[in-house]
Motif scaffolding. Structure first.
Motif, PDB file in Angstrom:
ATOM      1  N   MET A   1     -14.821 -15.919 -39.458  1.00  0.00           N
ATOM      2  CA  MET A   1     -14.705 -15.035 -40.619  1.00  0.00           C
ATOM      3  C   MET A   1     -13.571 -15.431 -41.564  1.00  0.00           C
ATOM      4  O   MET A   1     -13.612 -15.108 -42.738  1.00  0.00           O
ATOM      5  N   PHE A   2     -12.522 -16.060 -41.040  1.00  0.00           N
ATOM      6  CA  PHE A   2     -11.366 -16.360 -41.894  1.00  0.00           C
ATOM      7  C   PHE A   2     -11.037 -17.842 -41.981  1.00  0.00           C
ATOM      8  O   PHE A   2     -10.207 -18.235 -42.786  1.00  0.00           O
TER       9      PHE A   2
ATOM     10  N   ALA B   1     -16.661 -15.622 -44.379  1.00  0.00           N
ATOM     11  CA  ALA B   1     -17.149 -14.466 -45.128  1.00  0.00           C
ATOM     12  C   ALA B   1     -16.112 -13.377 -45.372  1.00  0.00           C
ATOM     13  O   ALA B   1     -16.199 -12.680 -46.375  1.00  0.00           O
ATOM     14  N   LEU B   2     -15.144 -13.211 -44.492  1.00  0.00           N
ATOM     15  CA  LEU B   2     -14.223 -12.090 -44.691  1.00  0.00           C
ATOM     16  C   LEU B   2     -13.000 -12.461 -45.520  1.00  0.00           C
ATOM     17  O   LEU B   2     -12.138 -11.629 -45.737  1.00  0.00           O
ATOM     18  N   ARG B   3     -12.930 -13.705 -45.981  1.00  0.00           N
ATOM     19  CA  ARG B   3     -11.857 -14.050 -46.911  1.00  0.00           C
ATOM     20  C   ARG B   3     -12.082 -13.289 -48.198  1.00  0.00           C
ATOM     21  O   ARG B   3     -13.217 -13.090 -48.627  1.00  0.00           O
TER      22      ARG B   3
ATOM     23  N   TYR C   1     -14.243 -14.763 -50.900  1.00  0.00           N
ATOM     24  CA  TYR C   1     -15.680 -14.945 -50.658  1.00  0.00           C
ATOM     25  C   TYR C   1     -16.388 -13.749 -51.273  1.00  0.00           C
ATOM     26  O   TYR C   1     -16.170 -12.606 -50.855  1.00  0.00           O
ATOM     27  N   ASN C   2     -17.228 -13.998 -52.260  1.00  0.00           N
ATOM     28  CA  ASN C   2     -17.859 -12.907 -52.990  1.00  0.00           C
ATOM     29  C   ASN C   2     -18.833 -12.126 -52.098  1.00  0.00           C
ATOM     30  O   ASN C   2     -19.629 -12.716 -51.384  1.00  0.00           O
TER      31      ASN C   2
END
Lengths: 450, 158
Positions: free
Chosen positions: B116-117, B140-142, B145-146
Motif C-alpha cells: 500500500m505504501f 494505492a494508499l499513498r 495516488y488518485n
C-alpha cells in the motif's frame, strides 16, 4: 503376469503434490486461495493468498467526512457489523475527546453482544455443516434469525445497519425491545442445548475436531492472534476485560478459555461465549438507565410539510414555539428520544430531524455538520481504541489533520493475524482437516481484505 | 521502573518524544534502531504481541520532517500496557528493517505496508504484494495516488 521391472527402476520415488483450494470453493466460505503441498494425505506446506475481496476500505474512508466512513465499516465484518460500527465511533470519539450518554453505552453493549452471538452462531453452524451436521446449521441459523430480527427492529436493516454515529446512535431502542430480546435469549438457550446434544458426543464431529488444527500458545501470541482463537489455547485475553470501553467494567461475565488450542476447544469456547454474551445482555437490559423523553409534543405539533408551506406564504408567527412532526422517513424511529442516545455536543451530533426541518438553528446546525468543508473537525492527532470483535481485537487507528475528513483510517482486522498463522495450524494434518480448521478460523473476507 | 523510564534510559538516543495519552504510550524510534528496540521490548519488557503495524503518509504536513511514519502497536499481556512506536521514513530512502524475526506477525503486516505504501523492509523473507495483484502499478494508499485511478486487469484500460 506383466513384464518384470528393470533392476534400476526406483520404485520408491515420491513427489509432493500441489492442491489448489479456492478462491471459490464449495467447502470454503469466503474467497481465499489455499495452495496446499501434500505428501499423500498429509499437508506438508500451506501457502495462503488473500486479497480477492479488497475494496479499498481505508482509501475510501479518507475521501469523505467522518460519518461517511460509517457505512463502509458495516461491510468489514458483515456477520457482526455493529461491532465495527461501534469500534470506529469509539476511536473518533477519543480523537474528539467526547463521551456518550450512559444509555447510549448500554445500547452499544447490547448490540455488540447480539452481534457476537450472531457471529458465533454463523461460525459454529457453518463449520458443522461442512462436517455434515446440516441440522445444526439449520438450528443455528434459526436462532440467528431471531437476533437479526431484533437488529432489524432497532436499526432498520439486517446487515448494512449503519446504526452508530460519532457521538451517539441513530435512534433509541424500540418500545418492546427488552421483552423480545429476553424471549430470543430464552429460545436460543434451548437451541444451544439441542446443538450441544447433537455435537458434543457425536463420534464424527468429535474425531474430526479433536487434535486437529492445533496451535500452541506461544505461536498464537507471536502471530498476534487474539479472540476465541487465542483463548482456546488457554490465554484469557479479552479486550472487554483488559481495556474495557463502554460499560463492560460494570457487567459480570466470565472469559471461557480452552486448553489444547485445537478445533474442538475453539468450538467449546465459542459456545460458552454465546452464553456469556447472553448473560451480559440480560444484565445490561436490567441496568440500562431509562431514557428521559425530553419534549412533549402533544397538543402543539404541526406537520413539517405544512410548516414549509406556511413559511413560504410568510405565515411564520409563533412558528418557533410549535414542535414539528416530521415525516417518519425523516424522523428516524425516535426523534423524541434523540437526547437519550446522542451527544448534546452540537459540534458532533446531528440535530433531530424535527429541528432540522422545523427551525433555523437546527437547519444551520445540520448544514454545518454535513456540508463539505464543515463537519466534525477533531484536532490534529491520532487515536486507537480496541474493542473485542467476534474474532479478536478489532481496533481503528484514526489520524486527523484537523479537517472534516479522516486523514487516515487503519483497521486492525482480527482474522488477518489468524490467517497469517494458518500454516502453523495445518502443517502435519490431513487434507480433510483443512475444512474444520478453516471453519474455526471464522475468516470473514470483508474484514480480512478490506 | 515504568516502561517509559526504562526506554528513555536504555535508548536515550534512539527513542524520543515519549508521551502518555489516554493510558497509551506514544513515542518515536530511530528507524536504524527499530529492530534492536523491538527485540528489547519483546524479550526484556514483555511486549509479546505485535497488535498492528501500519504506515501513515504525511505528504504536505509541514511539521513532519519525513513523509512516512511506520506505527508499531505493541501490547504487553503481563503488564496490560500498550505502546505505540513510530519510526520516520523518508520518501527518498523508503527502507526500514523488518521485525519479522522478532514477531512473525509482522510478516503479513509488512507485506501490506509494502503493497500500500511502497516501503521496503530489509530482511523480510518474502516481500511481495498481499492485497493487490503483482501487476499493479504504484502504491494505492499513498496520498498522491488518485482515488479515482483505475487499473483493470482485463477490459479497456483508462
Amino acid at each position: 503376469m506383466g513384464k518384470p521391472l528393470p533392476a534400476d527402476y526406483n520404485t520408491t520415488e515420491t513427489r509432493s503434490m500441489l492442491l489448489n483450494i479456492g478462491p471459490s470453493h464449495p467447502a470454503m466460505h469466503g474467497v481465499i486461495r489455499i495452495i496446499a503441498e501434500l505428501d499423500g494425505e498429509t499437508v506438508t506446506n500451506i501457502d495462503t493468498e488473500i486479497g480477492y475481496l479488497h475494496r479499498a476500505f481505508e482509501k475510501s474512508c479518507e475521501q469523505g467526512q467522518y460519518n461517511v466512513a460509517l457505512p463502509y465499516s458495516d461491510r468489514l465484518n458483515y456477520v457482526s457489523p455493529l461491532i465495527s460500527n461501534v469500534g470506529y465511533c469509539l476511536s473518533v470519539e477519543r480523537l474528539l475527546g467526547i463521551d456518550t450518554t450512559d444509555r447510549c453505552k448500554y445500547i452499544r453493549v447490547i448490540m455488540c453482544e447480539i452481534s457476537r452471538i450472531t457471529d458465533h452462531l454463523t461460525c459454529v453452524g457453518a463449520s458443522s455443516m461442512e462436517l455434515g451436521a446440516f441440522t445444526v446449521f439449520l438450528y443455528m441459523i434459526k436462532a440467528r434469525e431471531w437476533f437479526w430480527e431484533l437488529v432489524e427492529s432497532v436499526t432498520g436493516a439486517r446487515l448494512t445497519i449503519s446504526y452508530a454515529r460519532v457521538g451517539g446512535l441513530k435512534a433509541d431502542l424500540p418500545a418492546d425491545f427488552a421483552e423480545k430480546t429476553l424471549h430470543a435469549i430464552a429460545e436460543t438457550r434451548k437451541v444451544l442445548k439441542e446443538v450441544e446434544g447433537l455435537l458434543n458426543s457425536n463420534r464424527i464431529f468429535y474425531d474430526r475436531m479433536k487434535d486437529t488444527g492445533v496451535i500452541s500458545k506461544e505461536d498464537a501470541l507471536s502471530y498476534g492472534i487474539t479472540g476465541p482463537f487465542l483463548r482456546s489455547t488457554g490465554v484469557d485475553l479479552d479486550v472487554r476485560r483488559y481495556a474495557p470501553s463502554l460499560v463492560y467494567d460494570r457487567l459480570n461475565f466470565d472469559i471461557p478459555v480452552g486448553e489444547h488450542g485445537d478445533n474442538l476447544d475453539r468450538y467449546y469456547v465459542r459456545m460458552e461465549e454465546m452464553q456469556q454474551s447472553m448473560r451480559i445482555i440480560e444484565q445490561a437490559l436490567r441496568d440500562i438507565p431509562a431514557g428521559e423523553v425530553t419534549v412533549d409534543l402533544a397538543g402543539q405539533s404541526v406537520k413539517a410539510y405544512q410548516m414549509v408551506d406556511d413559511a413560504k406564504m410568510g405565515l411564520t408567527r409563533g412558528m418557533k414555539q410549535v414542535a414539528v412532526v416530521a415525516d417518519p422517513t425523516l424522523e428516524g424511529s425516535s426523534g423524541a428520544q434523540h437526547a437519550n442516545v446522542y451527544s448534546a455536543n452540537k459540534l458532533v451530533a446531528l440535530p433531530k430531524k424535527e429541528d432540522t426541518y422545523g427551525n433555523i438553528e437546527g437547519l444551520m446546525n445540520h448544514f454545518k455538520l454535513v456540508m463539505h468543508g464543515h463537519g466534525i473537525r477533531p484536532v490534529k492527532g491520532e487515536a486507537y481504541v480496541p474493542v473485542e470483535g467476534a474474532n479478536g481485537e478489532l481496533g481503528f487507528f484514526v489520524v486527523s489533520d484537523g479537517t472534516d475528513k479522516p486523514y487516515r483510517v487503519r483497521v486492525r482486522p482480527p482474522c488477518f493475524a489468524i490467517m497469517s498463522a494458518l500454516h502453523k495450524c495445518l502443517v502435519g494434518d490431513q487434507v480433510a482437516d483443512i475444512i474444520p480448521t478453516f471453519g474455526s478460523v471464522n475468516m470473514i473476507a470483508g474484514e480480512l481484505d478490506r | 521502573m515504568s516502561i517509559s523510564a526504562t526506554l528513555s534510559t536504555k535508548f536515550s538516543q534512539e527513542v524520543t518524544d515519549l508521551k502518555e495519552a489516554n493510558g497509551q504510550l506514544w513515542g518515536y524510534v530511530d528507524k536504524r534502531a527499530v529492530k534492536k528496540v523491538c527485540a528489547y521490548l519483546k524479550n526484556d519488557c514483555g511486549f509479546n504481541i505485535l497488535m498492528d503495524l501500519t504506515c501513515v503518509d504525511y505528504l504536505h504536513w509541514e511539521e513532519k520532517a519525513d513523509r512516512f511514519e511506520i506505527v508499531y502497536n505493541l501490547y504487553s499481556m503481563k503488564a496490560n500496557e500498550r505502546i505505540f512506536l513510530r519510526a520516520r521514513v523518508s520518501e527518498d530512502d523508503a527502507v526500514i528493517d523488518s521485525v519479522d524475526s522478532v514477531w512473525p506477525a509482522a510478516n503479513w503486516l509488512e507485506r501490506e505496508v509494502w503493497d500500500m505504501f511502497g516501503i521496503r523492509f530489509t530482511g523480510h523473507p518474502g516481500l511481495k504484494r498481499i492485497l493487490m495483484y503483482e501487476e499493479f502499478q504504484g502504491h494505492a494508499l499513498r496520498k498522491d495516488y488518485n482515488y479515482s485511478k483505475r487499473q483493470p486487469l482485463i477490459g479497456p484500460k483508462n
